[in-house]
Design a protein around this motif. Structure first.
Motif, mmCIF file in Angstrom:
data_model
loop_
_atom_site.group_PDB
_atom_site.id
_atom_site.type_symbol
_atom_site.label_atom_id
_atom_site.label_comp_id
_atom_site.label_asym_id
_atom_site.label_seq_id
_atom_site.Cartn_x
_atom_site.Cartn_y
_atom_site.Cartn_z
ATOM 1 N N UNK A 136 0.849 -1.195 0.000
ATOM 2 C CA UNK A 136 0.000 0.000 0.000
ATOM 3 C C UNK A 136 0.885 1.244 0.000
ATOM 4 N N UNK A 137 0.818 2.023 -1.056
ATOM 5 C CA UNK A 137 1.602 3.251 -1.140
ATOM 6 C C UNK A 137 0.856 4.385 -0.458
ATOM 7 N N UNK A 138 1.555 5.062 0.450
ATOM 8 C CA UNK A 138 1.008 6.223 1.141
ATOM 9 C C UNK A 138 2.027 7.351 1.045
ATOM 10 N N UNK A 139 1.572 8.567 1.254
ATOM 11 C CA UNK A 139 2.449 9.733 1.243
ATOM 12 C C UNK A 139 2.450 10.371 2.620
ATOM 13 N N UNK A 140 3.644 10.761 3.075
ATOM 14 C CA UNK A 140 3.745 11.369 4.397
ATOM 15 C C UNK A 140 4.958 12.280 4.469
ATOM 16 N N UNK A 141 4.822 13.311 5.281
ATOM 17 C CA UNK A 141 5.967 14.149 5.601
ATOM 18 C C UNK A 141 6.754 13.418 6.676
ATOM 19 N N UNK A 142 7.955 12.985 6.346
ATOM 20 C CA UNK A 142 8.742 12.178 7.280
ATOM 21 C C UNK A 142 10.221 12.409 7.027
ATOM 22 N N UNK A 143 10.988 12.391 8.088
ATOM 23 C CA UNK A 143 12.429 12.525 7.942
ATOM 24 C C UNK A 143 13.026 13.427 9.007
ATOM 25 N N UNK A 144 14.307 13.243 9.222
ATOM 26 C CA UNK A 144 15.045 13.996 10.225
ATOM 27 C C UNK A 144 15.643 15.267 9.622
ATOM 28 N N UNK A 145 16.085 15.173 8.385
ATOM 29 C CA UNK A 145 16.802 16.286 7.757
ATOM 30 C C UNK A 145 15.840 17.271 7.104
ATOM 31 N N UNK A 146 16.251 18.529 7.052
ATOM 32 C CA UNK A 146 15.413 19.575 6.468
ATOM 33 C C UNK A 146 14.990 19.234 5.048
ATOM 34 N N UNK A 147 15.920 18.703 4.238
ATOM 35 C CA UNK A 147 15.594 18.392 2.841
ATOM 36 C C UNK A 147 14.540 17.286 2.736
ATOM 37 N N UNK A 148 14.436 16.431 3.763
ATOM 38 C CA UNK A 148 13.411 15.378 3.752
ATOM 39 C C UNK A 148 12.028 15.941 4.071
ATOM 40 N N UNK A 149 11.998 17.076 4.716
ATOM 41 C CA UNK A 149 10.738 17.624 5.205
ATOM 42 C C UNK A 149 10.160 18.685 4.270
ATOM 43 N N UNK A 150 10.733 18.784 3.073
ATOM 44 C CA UNK A 150 10.243 19.761 2.100
ATOM 45 C C UNK A 150 8.993 19.277 1.371
#
Length: 119
Positions: free
Chosen positions: A9-23
């Protein structure tokens, strides 16, 4: 125990530690095994006696879209808890959460959690 599997199941989420991951929201893959008694549904062929896996999938997608966790460990753990609370017929949940696009030389990074319903 009987099981319902939802795989890939593909889902989309804001996730990550680094600033570039949270864009932007990232693609995650959910594989979940839902342990539930399916005997009455199997014996009666009546949809009202089974777990509506379309609602489960929709709920997982909505959970992901609202989430802003930094770690996939926290995301997956809370997703399992949400499933057990939202669908009380579940006896146990096994969930694998994959973050396939994060490491350039790896196909995937994943965590897996398994919890039983507390009664």
């Amino acid at each position: 125990m009987d099981k319902i599997h939802i795989e890939g199941l593909e889902v989309l989420s804001l996730i990550g530690v680094y600033d570039w991951e949270r864009e932007y929201q990232q693609r995650l893959i959910v594989d979940v095994v839902l342990h539930v008694d399916l005997s009455k549904a199997a014996n009666t062929d009546d949809v009202s006696f089974t777990l509506n896996y379309a609602l489960v999938a929709q709920g997982l997608s909505e959970f992901a879209s609202r989430s802003e966790y930094k770690l996939i460990e926290a995301f997956a753990s809370n997703m399992v808890d949400w499933l057990l609370i939202t669908f009380p017929a579940l006896k146990k949940v096994q969930l694998k959460l994959s973050k396939p696009d994060i490491l350039p030389k790896a196909k995937n990074v994943a965590v897996e959690f398994s919890r039983e319903q507390i009664r």
